[in-house]
Every structure is written in structure tokens, then in C-alpha cells.
Motif scaffolding. Sequence first.
Motif, mmCIF file in Angstrom:
data_model
loop_
_atom_site.group_PDB
_atom_site.id
_atom_site.type_symbol
_atom_site.label_atom_id
_atom_site.label_comp_id
_atom_site.label_asym_id
_atom_site.label_seq_id
_atom_site.Cartn_x
_atom_site.Cartn_y
_atom_site.Cartn_z
ATOM 1 N N LYS A 233 0.852 -1.186 0.000
ATOM 2 C CA LYS A 233 0.000 0.000 0.000
ATOM 3 C C LYS A 233 0.892 1.241 0.000
ATOM 4 C CE LYS A 233 -3.929 -1.982 2.481
ATOM 5 N NZ LYS A 233 -4.746 -1.912 3.719
ATOM 6 N N PRO A 234 0.635 2.205 -0.873
ATOM 7 C CA PRO A 234 1.472 3.414 -0.888
ATOM 8 C C PRO A 234 1.547 4.102 0.470
ATOM 9 C CG PRO A 234 0.153 3.314 -2.878
ATOM 10 C CD PRO A 234 -0.320 2.191 -2.000
ATOM 11 N N GLU A 235 0.469 4.024 1.249
ATOM 12 C CA GLU A 235 0.460 4.683 2.559
ATOM 13 C C GLU A 235 1.436 4.028 3.539
ATOM 14 O OE1 GLU A 235 -3.368 2.516 4.594
ATOM 15 O OE2 GLU A 235 -3.658 3.636 2.744
ATOM 16 N N ARG A 236 1.884 2.802 3.226
ATOM 17 C CA ARG A 236 2.808 2.086 4.108
ATOM 18 C C ARG A 236 4.259 2.196 3.644
ATOM 19 N NH1 ARG A 236 -0.541 -3.593 5.042
ATOM 20 N NH2 ARG A 236 -2.283 -2.698 6.246
ATOM 21 N N TYR A 237 4.490 2.984 2.618
ATOM 22 C CA TYR A 237 5.840 3.058 2.065
ATOM 23 C C TYR A 237 6.850 3.604 3.075
ATOM 24 C CZ TYR A 237 9.706 4.369 -1.015
ATOM 25 O OH TYR A 237 10.944 4.498 -1.591
ATOM 26 N N ASP A 238 6.501 4.663 3.788
ATOM 27 C CA ASP A 238 7.431 5.239 4.763
ATOM 28 C C ASP A 238 7.739 4.234 5.868
ATOM 29 O OD1 ASP A 238 7.564 7.601 3.351
ATOM 30 O OD2 ASP A 238 6.046 8.624 4.566
ATOM 31 N N ALA A 239 6.718 3.506 6.318
ATOM 32 C CA ALA A 239 6.946 2.488 7.347
ATOM 33 C C ALA A 239 7.822 1.364 6.809
ATOM 34 C CB ALA A 239 5.600 1.932 7.826
ATOM 35 N N TRP A 240 7.644 1.022 5.534
ATOM 36 C CA TRP A 240 8.480 -0.008 4.910
ATOM 37 C C TRP A 240 9.943 0.423 4.905
ATOM 38 C CZ3 TRP A 240 11.391 0.575 0.402
ATOM 39 C CH2 TRP A 240 11.984 -0.597 -0.090
ATOM 40 N N ARG A 241 10.200 1.660 4.546
ATOM 41 C CA ARG A 241 11.578 2.166 4.532
ATOM 42 C C ARG A 241 12.157 2.197 5.938
ATOM 43 N NH1 ARG A 241 13.725 5.100 -0.202
ATOM 44 N NH2 ARG A 241 15.321 5.741 1.291
ATOM 45 N N ALA A 242 11.344 2.617 6.907
ATOM 46 C CA ALA A 242 11.827 2.724 8.279
ATOM 47 C C ALA A 242 12.185 1.353 8.855
ATOM 48 C CB ALA A 242 10.774 3.399 9.152
ATOM 49 N N ALA A 243 11.460 0.313 8.464
ATOM 50 C CA ALA A 243 11.723 -1.036 8.984
ATOM 51 C C ALA A 243 13.029 -1.609 8.455
ATOM 52 C CB ALA A 243 10.565 -1.956 8.636
ATOM 53 N N GLY A 244 13.459 -1.147 7.280
ATOM 54 C CA GLY A 244 14.724 -1.599 6.728
ATOM 55 C C GLY A 244 14.597 -2.774 5.776
ATOM 56 N N LEU A 245 15.599 -2.911 4.908
ATOM 57 C CA LEU A 245 15.564 -3.949 3.887
ATOM 58 C C LEU A 245 15.595 -5.353 4.472
ATOM 59 C CD1 LEU A 245 17.897 -2.637 1.033
ATOM 60 C CD2 LEU A 245 15.434 -3.005 0.931
ATOM 61 N N ASP A 246 16.340 -5.559 5.562
ATOM 62 C CA ASP A 246 16.457 -6.908 6.112
ATOM 63 C C ASP A 246 15.105 -7.423 6.585
ATOM 64 O OD1 ASP A 246 19.146 -6.973 5.564
ATOM 65 O OD2 ASP A 246 19.775 -6.427 7.599
ATOM 66 N N ALA A 247 14.330 -6.552 7.208
ATOM 67 C CA ALA A 247 13.002 -6.973 7.672
ATOM 68 C C ALA A 247 12.105 -7.322 6.498
ATOM 69 C CB ALA A 247 12.374 -5.869 8.516
ATOM 70 N N TRP A 248 12.199 -6.526 5.436
ATOM 71 C CA TRP A 248 11.384 -6.818 4.243
ATOM 72 C C TRP A 248 11.816 -8.111 3.578
ATOM 73 C CZ3 TRP A 248 13.251 -6.301 -0.995
ATOM 74 C CH2 TRP A 248 12.271 -6.594 -1.955
ATOM 75 N N LYS A 249 13.114 -8.305 3.437
ATOM 76 C CA LYS A 249 13.601 -9.530 2.806
ATOM 77 C C LYS A 249 13.162 -10.761 3.585
ATOM 78 C CE LYS A 249 17.720 -7.547 0.567
ATOM 79 N NZ LYS A 249 19.191 -7.615 0.452
ATOM 80 N N ALA A 250 13.205 -10.686 4.899
ATOM 81 C CA ALA A 250 12.764 -11.816 5.716
ATOM 82 C C ALA A 250 11.293 -12.109 5.476
ATOM 83 C CB ALA A 250 13.029 -11.523 7.197
#
Length: 413
Positions: A233-250
Motif C-alpha cells: 500500500k502506498p500509505e505504508r511506504y514510509d513504514a516499509w523504509r523505516a523497517a529496513g531492507l532486512d526486515a522486508w527480505k525476511a
Amino acid sequence: MRVLDIGIAGCGPAGLASALLLERQGHRVTLVERFDAARPLGSGLILQPTGLAVLRELGLAERLIAQGSRIDRLFGLSAATGSVVLDVRYAPLGPEVFGLGVHRASLFDTLFSAAAATSMRIETAAEVTDLDRHGDGRSSFVTARGRRIGPFDLLIDASGARSPLLRHAARAAVPRPLRYGALWTNVRLGEHGFQPTALEQRYRRASVMVGVLPIGRLGEGGEPLASLFWSLKPERYDAWRAAGLDAWKAQVLRHWPQVAPLLAQIDDPEQLLLASYRHQTLPVPHGTGIAFVGDCAHATSPQLGQGANMALLDALALATALEQTGDPQAALGLYARLRRWHVRFYQAASLLFTPFYQSDGTVLPAIRDRLVPPLARLPGIDRMLALLVAGRFAAPFRGIEASRRGVAARGTG
């Protein structure tokens, strides 16, 4: 047919294809682009048989086929159960029918280099924000800096779903922002077990989707590439960036461990482009002296993979209408008629199917997971799905071909 001065705003597929088709008819074409240097936006896409047919008309299809990746199948599994929730093959339509995964830059470079080799005028660093109508029926583009470019006998807006020129349409579109967008990036495909001729996806309900689309090579001698995408969701983009790439990759790996070698190539969030989507359809794709083509005429989710292909069809229909009528305003009416049913069908189909694959609901994905496997085994369903994805429902070329036969008949009469 008299020679017209035609101004086109936007150097995407719709604008470039329109420019090439109209320049070949002998018109004086001016392309206007807002960037300092025209360039593509976005990642990979699938050219469907409809879009490839328009590119063959331009003599450009074979060059792209050589660069791209032939797609024979669209395939998706439930990440939780491993059950098939998407399986569409082009084979029921014949061995010569396929999709083509391409890098957007490959499509852009092919079209733009063809345009640059003509006598058409290309204006860059000129952001079109309005138009100015003259007393003689002609119009000019007005840029953000107040500069006027023109006048032209016909304007074509190919500047996207958020075009400021949409207020000049005969009837307004009602924009409907879609809740889900996607993160996109391009990676080296390598030898990691992915099907080189398939778009592969994994889902959890409809709120999680990760996909890998082979898109061929970028330039001669380049490595095979793929577009990797993830619903967000575009509204979650800032939260996605703040969580970091490692959290997203996991998170991605929990749903599809096989993509680990692709994720390893991503070490900066700037490598991922956020795409947001909206659904809007102009009831009439023109106004006085202006035609709307591509996303500004009909924007929607990319679930059916029709965006660039619909844009190319718009360009062909508009050029055909102008060739038949010879009059800009009459051509606009014919253009609207030539595209009406195909556009309406695919806009409705996209609106219908998107919630099954991108939404917060649980009921529709559950229906999808239970019904898709048995339905796919019914006689004839495989052909219907292939026709849908190939862009061939609602006879996209029938009216265009009839109009062109009329032009040919007059030319030999």
C-alpha cells in the motif's frame, strides 16, 4: 488527406507510437516531453499479442522480441498451501501466440530511436500544464513556464493518468485510487530455478503478492534480467523504509524462499520503485481538438497486464480514424467508437479481478483458491483465459481493420 500539424504531450508508449504512425501518414508531428531528456519510467512489463501486433505495424516487433523474454505462461501458487491459484497459458491460441516480457527501457529505446530517426520535432524540458484554443480552431500547448508550443490542428495527450489536460475532456473521469500498489526492481535472473518463459507469483490471501517476470536483456550482450515485484500500500511506504531492507527480505522469504538469490542483489531501498495505481476511465476519450490516449484515457491495476498494450491500440485506432476521415474532429468521434467496447471490457474486467489478487479481504481470495483449480480443468476455460490475457476479448482490431479496408477501397476506387 491534408497534412496536419499535430502536437503530442508525453513520450511514453502511447505518445511515441502515435507520433510514429501519424508521421508515416505525412503529418507534421511535434512531441513534447517534460523531462530534460526523454526516458522511461518503471520496471518490466508484458507486451501482449495485441501490443505486438501494433509494433509489427511499425516494423519494430522483431527488434523487441530479440531483446525480450518470450512468456508462455502466467503461473501463481498460494504461499500457504502450494495450491495453484493462477495458471494461464497462451498455447490454446496457437504456437505463434505469446506474451513478451520486456524492460520498459527496451520498449522506450526502440520507439524513441525510431521517432528520432524521422523529421518530427521533439521538445524536451517542457512540462505541459494547459492548452490554449485559438479563434481559427487550432490549439497550442501551454507549459508550466507559460510558454506556448503550437499552434496545432490536433492535440494528443499521452501524459498519463494524472494529466492536467484531463479537464479538457468532453466528460470527466472519476479517479478511484487503488489501495494496493507495488514495489518494483530489476535483478539478474541467473540460474536459480525460475521458469524463463513464465511470470511466476506467490500469494498469501490477496494482501501479499510477490512476483518474478523475466524481461530479457537490456542492450546487446547483457545478462538475462527479471522484474521482481511486491505488493504494498502506498500509505505504508514510509513504514516499509523505516523497517529496513532486512526486515522486508525476511518477510518475502517466508512466502517464497526461492527468491533469496534475487533479493541478495538489492542492498539499497532506492533500487525499488514504488508504483501506485488508480482506476479511471474517460467516458469519451477526447475533447474539442484533443485526443486522450493511454493511461490518461483509461488507467487501472496492472493485474491483467494490458496497460502498454491498450496504449498501443489507442495509437493505432487514432491514426486509423484520422486516415479514414481526414478531419481532426471527425477523427476524434471515430477514434472513440473504435476503442469503446474493448476499453470498457478490460476496464471492467480489471476492476472485477483485482480484488481477488490485491486486497485486504479474505472471502474473495478463499473463493479464488477453491474455484480456480477445478475451473481451470473445464473444457474451453483455458482458451477463454488465454484470450482474456492476450487482450483479444471484445475484438480490439475488428473496427480498425474495417476502417482501414474502407480507406484502401477509396484509394483504389
